[in-house]
Design a protein around this motif. Structure first.
Motif, PDB file in Angstrom:
ATOM      1  N   PHE A   1       0.850  -1.187   0.000  1.00  0.00           N
ATOM      2  CA  PHE A   1       0.000   0.000   0.000  1.00  0.00           C
ATOM      3  C   PHE A   1       0.888   1.240   0.000  1.00  0.00           C
ATOM      4  N   THR A   2       0.415   2.306  -0.636  1.00  0.00           N
ATOM      5  CA  THR A   2       1.117   3.593  -0.587  1.00  0.00           C
ATOM      6  C   THR A   2       0.112   4.685  -0.233  1.00  0.00           C
ATOM      7  N   GLU A   3       0.628   5.851   0.083  1.00  0.00           N
ATOM      8  CA  GLU A   3      -0.219   6.998   0.407  1.00  0.00           C
ATOM      9  C   GLU A   3      -0.960   7.527  -0.813  1.00  0.00           C
ATOM     10  N   ALA A   4      -0.626   7.011  -1.999  1.00  0.00           N
ATOM     11  CA  ALA A   4      -1.314   7.465  -3.214  1.00  0.00           C
ATOM     12  C   ALA A   4      -2.810   7.132  -3.161  1.00  0.00           C
ATOM     13  N   VAL A   5      -3.178   6.159  -2.341  1.00  0.00           N
ATOM     14  CA  VAL A   5      -4.583   5.824  -2.119  1.00  0.00           C
ATOM     15  C   VAL A   5      -4.818   5.812  -0.616  1.00  0.00           C
ATOM     16  N   SER A   6      -5.822   6.545  -0.180  1.00  0.00           N
ATOM     17  CA  SER A   6      -6.176   6.559   1.238  1.00  0.00           C
ATOM     18  C   SER A   6      -7.690   6.598   1.347  1.00  0.00           C
ATOM     19  N   PHE A   7      -8.171   6.310   2.539  1.00  0.00           N
ATOM     20  CA  PHE A   7      -9.601   6.307   2.796  1.00  0.00           C
ATOM     21  C   PHE A   7      -9.905   7.329   3.871  1.00  0.00           C
ATOM     22  N   VAL A   8     -10.908   8.176   3.602  1.00  0.00           N
ATOM     23  CA  VAL A   8     -11.275   9.268   4.496  1.00  0.00           C
ATOM     24  C   VAL A   8     -12.400   8.804   5.411  1.00  0.00           C
ATOM     25  N   ILE A   9     -12.218   9.032   6.702  1.00  0.00           N
ATOM     26  CA  ILE A   9     -13.269   8.773   7.681  1.00  0.00           C
ATOM     27  C   ILE A   9     -13.812  10.127   8.107  1.00  0.00           C
ATOM     28  N   ASP A  10     -15.066  10.402   7.777  1.00  0.00           N
ATOM     29  CA  ASP A  10     -15.714  11.663   8.111  1.00  0.00           C
ATOM     30  C   ASP A  10     -16.181  11.594   9.563  1.00  0.00           C
ATOM     31  N   CYS A  11     -15.639  12.465  10.398  1.00  0.00           N
ATOM     32  CA  CYS A  11     -15.947  12.460  11.834  1.00  0.00           C
ATOM     33  C   CYS A  11     -16.725  13.716  12.206  1.00  0.00           C
ATOM     34  N   GLN A  12     -17.726  13.547  13.050  1.00  0.00           N
ATOM     35  CA  GLN A  12     -18.552  14.666  13.466  1.00  0.00           C
ATOM     36  C   GLN A  12     -18.029  15.359  14.720  1.00  0.00           C
ATOM     37  N   THR A  13     -17.257  14.650  15.545  1.00  0.00           N
ATOM     38  CA  THR A  13     -16.809  15.201  16.832  1.00  0.00           C
ATOM     39  C   THR A  13     -15.333  14.872  17.060  1.00  0.00           C
ATOM     40  N   GLN A  14     -14.740  15.554  18.036  1.00  0.00           N
ATOM     41  CA  GLN A  14     -13.366  15.246  18.430  1.00  0.00           C
ATOM     42  C   GLN A  14     -13.284  13.840  19.008  1.00  0.00           C
ATOM     43  N   GLU A  15     -14.316  13.432  19.716  1.00  0.00           N
ATOM     44  CA  GLU A  15     -14.329  12.083  20.293  1.00  0.00           C
ATOM     45  C   GLU A  15     -14.238  11.026  19.191  1.00  0.00           C
ATOM     46  N   GLU A  16     -14.934  11.258  18.101  1.00  0.00           N
ATOM     47  CA  GLU A  16     -14.890  10.331  16.972  1.00  0.00           C
ATOM     48  C   GLU A  16     -13.504  10.341  16.325  1.00  0.00           C
ATOM     49  N   VAL A  17     -12.908  11.516  16.155  1.00  0.00           N
ATOM     50  CA  VAL A  17     -11.541  11.625  15.633  1.00  0.00           C
ATOM     51  C   VAL A  17     -10.593  10.836  16.537  1.00  0.00           C
ATOM     52  N   ASP A  18     -10.690  11.072  17.838  1.00  0.00           N
ATOM     53  CA  ASP A  18      -9.810  10.402  18.799  1.00  0.00           C
ATOM     54  C   ASP A  18      -9.975   8.888  18.742  1.00  0.00           C
TER      55      ASP A  18
ATOM     56  N   LEU B   1      -2.783   8.865   8.585  1.00  0.00           N
ATOM     57  CA  LEU B   1      -2.089   7.824   9.320  1.00  0.00           C
ATOM     58  C   LEU B   1      -1.998   6.577   8.455  1.00  0.00           C
ATOM     59  N   LYS B   2      -1.123   5.678   8.875  1.00  0.00           N
ATOM     60  CA  LYS B   2      -1.040   4.355   8.258  1.00  0.00           C
ATOM     61  C   LYS B   2      -1.373   3.341   9.336  1.00  0.00           C
ATOM     62  N   ASP B   3      -2.265   2.405   9.020  1.00  0.00           N
ATOM     63  CA  ASP B   3      -2.563   1.364  10.000  1.00  0.00           C
ATOM     64  C   ASP B   3      -1.471   0.302   9.973  1.00  0.00           C
ATOM     65  N   LYS B   4      -1.584  -0.696  10.812  1.00  0.00           N
ATOM     66  CA  LYS B   4      -0.527  -1.698  10.939  1.00  0.00           C
ATOM     67  C   LYS B   4      -0.354  -2.560   9.694  1.00  0.00           C
ATOM     68  N   PHE B   5      -1.256  -2.449   8.734  1.00  0.00           N
ATOM     69  CA  PHE B   5      -1.125  -3.171   7.474  1.00  0.00           C
ATOM     70  C   PHE B   5      -0.538  -2.287   6.375  1.00  0.00           C
TER      71      PHE B   5
ATOM     72  N   LEU C   1      -2.058   0.475   5.247  1.00  0.00           N
ATOM     73  CA  LEU C   1      -3.132   1.166   4.546  1.00  0.00           C
ATOM     74  C   LEU C   1      -3.274   2.580   5.108  1.00  0.00           C
ATOM     75  N   SER C   2      -3.394   3.563   4.220  1.00  0.00           N
ATOM     76  CA  SER C   2      -3.483   4.970   4.630  1.00  0.00           C
ATOM     77  C   SER C   2      -4.930   5.399   4.849  1.00  0.00           C
ATOM     78  N   TRP C   3      -5.121   6.143   5.922  1.00  0.00           N
ATOM     79  CA  TRP C   3      -6.429   6.675   6.300  1.00  0.00           C
ATOM     80  C   TRP C   3      -6.292   8.165   6.583  1.00  0.00           C
ATOM     81  N   GLN C   4      -7.368   8.904   6.344  1.00  0.00           N
ATOM     82  CA  GLN C   4      -7.471  10.302   6.745  1.00  0.00           C
ATOM     83  C   GLN C   4      -8.637  10.394   7.725  1.00  0.00           C
TER      84      GLN C   4
END
Length: 156
Positions: A70-87, A105-109, A111-114
């Motif tokens: 996996f590279t950062e060229a592809v990432s998945f965005v998680i839309d969060c409504q609150t700081q608690e959800e971000v955390d 961030l990159k997870d332990k596999f 894979l890049s996430w936003q």
């Protein structure tokens, strides 16, 4: 069913990844698992491909071996409504992975996430370019995104 489904190439740890994502995403389901037969090329009974859903988004994964990463060229965005959800997502997905910058961030596999609070997108798109600029400057200084810091930058 999605017309376009992300297809993820794992080394030989797809089953471990699905187990991990099940602990992260409250809305998780395994849709289909295909296992290698005696014909191979993987060990008989090992997962070849699997389809799973994370928060309504379908994915297909394959145990394809170590040829591709996996590279950062592809990432998945998680839309969060609150700081608690971000955390929550930040803590879960960085466990064994790595923090990058600006909510990435990159997870332990690998894979890049936003992990992105929805207020960030709203403020970056504001017609007041000065406010949007302050938000961009604040975001560029952050690793994990901070909703209060983003709001403070927006409000000046």
């Amino acid at each position: 069913m999605n017309k376009i489904t992300p297809f993820l190439w794992f080394d030989n740890n797809l089953e471990e990844a699905m187990e991990f994502y099940q602990t992260v995403f409250k809305n998780f389901s395994v849709n289909n698992v295909l296992r290698y037969s005696k014909a191979g090329p993987g060990p008989e009974g090992a997962v070849m491909t699997a389809s799973f859903t994370l928060n309504g988004q379908e994915f297909t994964g394959m145990n394809g071996g170590p040829q591709y990463k996996f590279t950062e060229a592809v990432s998945f965005v998680i839309d969060c409504q609150t700081q608690e959800e971000v955390d929550y997502y930040w803590e879960k997905l960085t466990a064994g992975g790595q923090e990058v910058a600006c909510g990435w961030l990159k997870d332990k596999f690998g894979l890049s996430w936003q992990v992105t609070p929805s207020v960030l997108i709203k403020y970056l798109g504001d017609n007041d370019k000065e406010k949007a600029g302050r938000v961009m400057q604040a975001m560029m200084q952050m690793v994990k995104l901070d909703v209060k810091g983003i709001e403070d930058a927006y409000n000046g």
